[in-house]
Design an enzyme around this catalytic site. Structure first.
Site, PDB file in Angstrom:
ATOM      1  N   HIS A 183      11.882 -10.019  -5.721  1.00 16.52           N
ATOM      2  CA  HIS A 183      13.004  -9.921  -4.776  1.00 16.52           C
ATOM      3  C   HIS A 183      13.217 -11.207  -3.991  1.00 16.52           C
ATOM      4  O   HIS A 183      14.272 -11.405  -3.388  1.00 16.52           O
ATOM      5  CB  HIS A 183      12.767  -8.758  -3.802  1.00 16.52           C
ATOM      6  CG  HIS A 183      11.611  -8.984  -2.874  1.00 16.52           C
ATOM      7  ND1 HIS A 183      10.300  -8.866  -3.290  1.00 16.52           N
ATOM      8  CD2 HIS A 183      11.566  -9.327  -1.570  1.00 16.52           C
ATOM      9  CE1 HIS A 183       9.500  -9.119  -2.270  1.00 16.52           C
ATOM     10  NE2 HIS A 183      10.240  -9.404  -1.221  1.00 16.52           N
ATOM     11  N   GLY A 214       1.356 -13.558  -7.987  1.00 15.49           N
ATOM     12  CA  GLY A 214       1.878 -13.542  -6.634  1.00 15.49           C
ATOM     13  C   GLY A 214       1.252 -12.429  -5.821  1.00 15.49           C
ATOM     14  O   GLY A 214       1.901 -11.794  -4.989  1.00 15.49           O
ATOM     15  N   SER A 227       0.837  -1.212   0.000  1.00 13.84           N
ATOM     16  CA  SER A 227       0.000   0.000   0.000  1.00 13.84           C
ATOM     17  C   SER A 227       0.865   1.253   0.000  1.00 13.84           C
ATOM     18  O   SER A 227       0.499   2.266  -0.620  1.00 13.84           O
ATOM     19  CB  SER A 227      -0.945  -0.008   1.203  1.00 13.84           C
ATOM     20  OG  SER A 227      -0.236   0.150   2.426  1.00 13.84           O
ATOM     21  N   PHE A 238       3.785 -19.420 -10.221  1.00 16.16           N
ATOM     22  CA  PHE A 238       4.067 -18.472 -11.301  1.00 16.16           C
ATOM     23  C   PHE A 238       5.331 -18.813 -12.077  1.00 16.16           C
ATOM     24  O   PHE A 238       5.566 -18.267 -13.151  1.00 16.16           O
ATOM     25  CB  PHE A 238       4.152 -17.047 -10.747  1.00 16.16           C
ATOM     26  CG  PHE A 238       5.486 -16.633 -10.198  1.00 16.16           C
ATOM     27  CD1 PHE A 238       6.267 -15.701 -10.870  1.00 16.16           C
ATOM     28  CD2 PHE A 238       5.978 -17.168  -9.010  1.00 16.16           C
ATOM     29  CE1 PHE A 238       7.503 -15.299 -10.368  1.00 16.16           C
ATOM     30  CE2 PHE A 238       7.194 -16.775  -8.506  1.00 16.16           C
ATOM     31  CZ  PHE A 238       7.970 -15.840  -9.190  1.00 16.16           C
TER      32      PHE A 238
END
Length: 296
Positions: free
Chosen positions: A256, A188, A165, A239
């Site tokens: 990451h 994801g 957010s 994925f």
């Protein structure tokens, strides 16, 4: 650095600013985070909200051991989260209120301080020494852990949602607008924070939230609160193997976690459409980075 901290007394008689910074670094890693997480886990900030309580009163309300609770509260004083008066009544500081439930709360960040994260950080030197590859999807790895610990999955999802957010707020402030798309696939996507933002910006688009089953379990309530549940399909999967079709695929705070080999595999799993990565950048001063890749 609070004056009650042991590191304050180690550093206060020295003029070496660099030494003080290093001591503060050790305090942050060794003391601050575990103490803050414990207080959040036990609901202590909520108990001390706008009131002063003794350690015994906090323990009675939290259902915890009185002696241990008092020690934790004093540790909270040492790191600046709480204050104590002459009557041994504890209150929250401004810093401590930020791990409560009120405005500006960052309490959800405690969801990162779970067993897989602690184990990974504790073994960092050994990983570097041995060069042993860390695969979060391997048996016994992080995602395997979350698959069998649903309560911790909820905590982790909230933490990821908070971080994402903030990324989306920075994107909004920077004037970023998503490209036109009819079917947006959030890869994801966890509870769907990124997808909800994209769907709000593209009211004619449909969405697909794609993630591991345990992550998707927390998505329906969030998507409903965001007003996009009726336009979102939940699809479980991996994925790195195959991803649902769409004309825009979005990955927010995903790559990451993976080494270069797996990151290069990800675009090949997308058979059509565009890929847009939104990833917080490690560079000094970088708020967020965006890269658009053409899918093969």
């Amino acid at each position: 650095m609070p004056e009650s901290s042991i590191y304050y007394y180690l550093a206060k008689d020295h003029d070496d600013a660099t030494e003080r910074q290093v001591l503060e670094l050790f305090q942050a890693s060794l003391l601050n985070a575990p103490i803050a997480v414990a207080m959040v886990e036990l609901g202590i900030p909520g108990l001390l909200d706008d009131k002063g309580l003794t350690g015994e009163e906090v323990a009675a309300a939290a259902g915890t051991d009185p002696d241990a609770t008092g020690r934790l509260l004093r540790a909270g004083v040492a790191v600046g989260l709480a204050a104590v008066d002459a009557g041994a009544r504890f209150t929250l500081t401004e810093l401590g209120r930020r791990i409560g439930a009120g405005p500006g709360s960052v309490a959800d960040m405690a969801g990162f301080w779970l067993a897989p994260t602690r184990d990974a950080l504790g073994g960092l030197a050994e990983h570097v020494r041995s060069g042993r590859r860390v695969d979060p999807a391997a048996p016994g790895g992080m995602w395997d852990y979350f698959g069998s610990h649903p309560a911790d999955t909820v905590k982790f999802s909230r933490a990821m949602g908070y971080v994402t957010s903030r990324l989306l707020a920075a994107m909004t402030a920077a004037g970023y607008r998503p490209p036109p798309a009819r079917r947006i696939v959030d890869v994801g996507g966890n509870r769907g924070t990124v997808l909800a933002w994209f769907l709000a910006a593209a009211p004619e688009a449909a969405g697909v939230l794609f993630d591991r089953p345990e992550s998707l379990a927390v998505a329906p309530a969030f998507l409903a609160s965001a007003g996009v549940a009726d336009r979102t399909e939940l699809v479980p999967g991996n994925f790195l193997v195959e991803v649902p079709d769409g004309d825009l695929h979005v990955l927010g705070h995903v790559v990451h976690n993976w080494d270069d080999e797996n990151v290069r595999r990800a675009p090949r799993a997308h058979r059509a459409g565009r890929i847009r990565l939104h990833q917080g950048g490690p560079a000094r001063g970088a708020t967020w980075t965006t890269a658009a890749l053409a899918a093969a």
